[in-house]
Design an enzyme around this catalytic site. Structure first.
Site, PDB file in Angstrom:
ATOM      1  N   ALA A   1       2.676   4.494  -2.908  1.00 19.25           N
ATOM      2  CA  ALA A   1       2.318   5.349  -4.051  1.00 19.25           C
ATOM      3  C   ALA A   1       2.380   4.597  -5.373  1.00 19.25           C
ATOM      4  O   ALA A   1       1.674   4.963  -6.324  1.00 19.25           O
ATOM      5  CB  ALA A   1       3.240   6.569  -4.088  1.00 19.25           C
TER       6      ALA A   1
ATOM      7  N   HIS B   1       0.841  -1.197   0.000  1.00 22.00           N
ATOM      8  CA  HIS B   1       0.000   0.000   0.000  1.00 22.00           C
ATOM      9  C   HIS B   1       0.882   1.255   0.000  1.00 22.00           C
ATOM     10  O   HIS B   1       1.041   1.926   1.022  1.00 22.00           O
ATOM     11  CB  HIS B   1      -0.938   0.002   1.197  1.00 22.00           C
TER      12      HIS B   1
ATOM     13  N   ASP C   1      -5.963   4.988  -1.162  1.00 21.34           N
ATOM     14  CA  ASP C   1      -5.269   4.350  -0.036  1.00 21.34           C
ATOM     15  C   ASP C   1      -4.287   5.300   0.640  1.00 21.34           C
ATOM     16  O   ASP C   1      -3.346   4.851   1.301  1.00 21.34           O
ATOM     17  CB  ASP C   1      -4.513   3.102  -0.498  1.00 21.34           C
TER      18      ASP C   1
ATOM     19  N   GLN D   1      -3.063 -16.414  -2.590  1.00 22.49           N
ATOM     20  CA  GLN D   1      -3.477 -15.912  -3.897  1.00 22.49           C
ATOM     21  C   GLN D   1      -4.601 -16.744  -4.507  1.00 22.49           C
ATOM     22  O   GLN D   1      -5.506 -16.195  -5.136  1.00 22.49           O
ATOM     23  CB  GLN D   1      -2.274 -15.856  -4.838  1.00 22.49           C
TER      24      GLN D   1
END
Length: 525
Positions: A261, A259, A300, A460
């Site tokens: 940029a 989380h 976020d 996953q």
């Protein structure tokens, strides 16, 4: 080494240490010296290693008294061991008169109001921490001490670096359709070439972030704003736009494996691809596009790297503030609104319009709450079954923007394997860090966060099966099997099959017969 003279009758040397500073006063006298014995007020530490007994004016008065005592000058009355250091009232008034009057602008920057009769600095705002003393620039002509917050310095430097020699700021913006706009001067070469292909699904955001020196989010957003001519349509101030985007990019935490940029830039690029879907592109208004891109970039912002259950069970102040409901998403939205207002990006618009834009941004960002996945999925499926979506209606377009943002937020398994694998490893690393933190403090380890139990392939497989596949199957129906949708579904199925193979290749022999779907379905931090 600069010298600040004339404030208390001698030289006080200030040693600059980059962003911080150290005041070197009476180096030969230790803390136990009688000279310093009277300074009883507990120090306030202002970052960068600078410790101040009081704010600057009060410190000046104390230092003057200390130097007078050392030089045999005016002596203060003796004080008992437990008595606080207090100046005589007439001396306080004298000192206050010598402090130059500050302009309202200076007080605004300081965030404080000076009381004339006591010389005490009061906090105008109730928030902490106090403003850091990061740069102490002294001038022989002015004898002025500049106060600056580290974050503001960082923003200023990044803004100057990014806008250096920009054609835009010189009024020479090219208007040809193939131009790179803001990047013509700053990012020639590979980064500019990549932006020419920003609408392709195999766009490598990791490479783009390296080519832009970590400025992928700002660079991408500026480019897309010009592609859609949003700057002209909303009459945006380019300085304010750069400032806002810089604040958003900076408020993502680079230490977060997932989380950060780069994730925000990846979601923004995916959102741009979805906005170009033929069924959607012709119906969108400039406001829809503006809100979609802004929500993707800021969805976020200031993410702490842990999920909502962690904040709740540790009684984090954000959980209390938002009453344990959409805690992170509410914080992302409120932070975005705060930066919009601080930058003044929408200040030229009518108040009712800017407030409506803020509310719609909140509605989009709050839709990314994974705990509301079934709510949106069932509503989306119902609309498609009844075929009652009318994109002429603003409310229906807004709903599709919510679904598009949700798809962009979890689209990593739909990317090519090389990119999808990197994102999978990053998000699992962030899970495991939370699990290690919970183990350290004897907390119950959250689902998917125990590195000793939850493998990357198992996580996953479950994530794809319970979250991604159901959502993208409905998106595939909505887009009527567009080329992009077909591509994404192909990658999704191949990636899931690959994770299944990896799971069984690495699993112990006594667990080979476990369900191939894995444990999945837990919340994403």
């Amino acid at each position: 080494m600069p010298v600040l003279e004339g404030l208390w009758g001698t030289d006080i040397r200030l040693q600059d240490s980059g962003l911080g500073g150290v005041v070197d006063v009476c180096p030969e006298d230790g803390p136990s010296s009688p000279v310093w014995g009277a300074l009883r007020t507990p120090p306030v530490t202002c970052g960068g290693g600078l410790s101040l007994a009081l704010e600057l004016p009060a410190l000046i008065r104390q230092l003057r008294a200390a130097w007078r005592a050392r030089r045999g000058g005016t002596q203060s009355p003796p004080k008992s061991e437990g008595e606080d250091w207090v100046e005589p009232e007439d001396e306080v008034e004298e000192e206050v008169e010598q402090v130059p009057e500050e302009s309202p602008q200076k007080q605004e920057a300081d965030g404080r109001v000076r009381t004339r009769h006591t010389g005490v600095l009061l906090e105008r705002r109730g928030s902490y921490p106090l403003i850091d003393l990061r740069i102490l620039n002294t001038s022989a002509q002015q004898g002025e001490v500049e106060l600056c917050n580290r974050r503001k310095v960082k923003r200023l430097l990044s803004f100057q670096r990014y806008c250096h020699a920009s054609r835009l700021l010189r009024g020479l913006v090219p208007h040809s359709p193939g131009s790179m706009h803001l990047l013509d001067d700053d990012y020639l070469g590979q980064a500019g070439h990549m932006l020419s292909k920003v609408s392709t699904w195999n766009f490598d955001i990791f490479l783009f972030d390296r080519l832009t020196n970590g400025n992928s989010l700002v660079t991408l957003m500026c480019h897309l704003f010009n592609v859609y001519d949003l700057v002209h349509h909303f009459q945006l101030d380019m300085v304010k736009l750069h400032r806002f985007l810089g604040m958003v990019q900076e408020d993502y935490h680079s230490q977060n494996p997932y989380h950060n940029a780069v994730h925000a830039a990846d979601v923004t690029q995916a959102m741009y691809c979805y906005l170009k879907e033929p069924k959607l592109a012709e119906q969108l208004s400039p406001l829809d596009i503006f809100l979609g891109l802004m929500a993707a970039a800021a969805h976020d912002v200031d993410h702490p790297g842990v999920n909502q259950p962690f904040l709740i069970k540790t009684r984090h102040h954000l959980a209390s503030l938002y009453q344990n409901t959409s805690v992170l998403e509410s914080h992302h939205w409120r932070s975005t609104v705060g930066m919009l207002r601080e930058s003044g990006l929408l200040s030229h618009l009518p108040p009712d319009m800017s407030q409506d834009m803020e509310q719609q941004l909140g509605s989009l960002i709050l839709a990314t709450d994974i705990s509301r996945q079934n709510e949106f999925l069932l509503s989306f499926r119902e609309h498609l079954d009844q075929q009652d979506l009318d994109l002429q209606l603003p409310s229906h377009r807004h709903f599709i923007l919510q679904i598009a943002l949700k798809c962009a937020d979890v689209c990593n398994p739909c990317r090519v394997w090389e990119l999808s694998r990197q994102w999978s490893e990053r998000v699992c690393e962030e899970f495991y860090r939370q699990g290690d933190l919970e183990r350290k403090f004897d907390l119950e380890i959250s689902p998917l966060c125990d590195q000793q139990v939850d493998s990357i392939p198992a996580i996953q497989i479950g994530f794809i099966s319970y979250i991604v596949e159901p959502l993208f199957e409905e998106w595939h129906r909505f887009t009527e099997a567009s080329p992009l949708s077909l591509t994404m579904m192909g990658h999704l199925h191949k990636n899931k099959a690959r994770w299944v193979r990896l799971r069984y290749a690495n699993a112990p022999s006594d667990t080979q017969d476990e369900d191939a779907e894995g444990r999945g379905g837990g919340d994403i931090p």
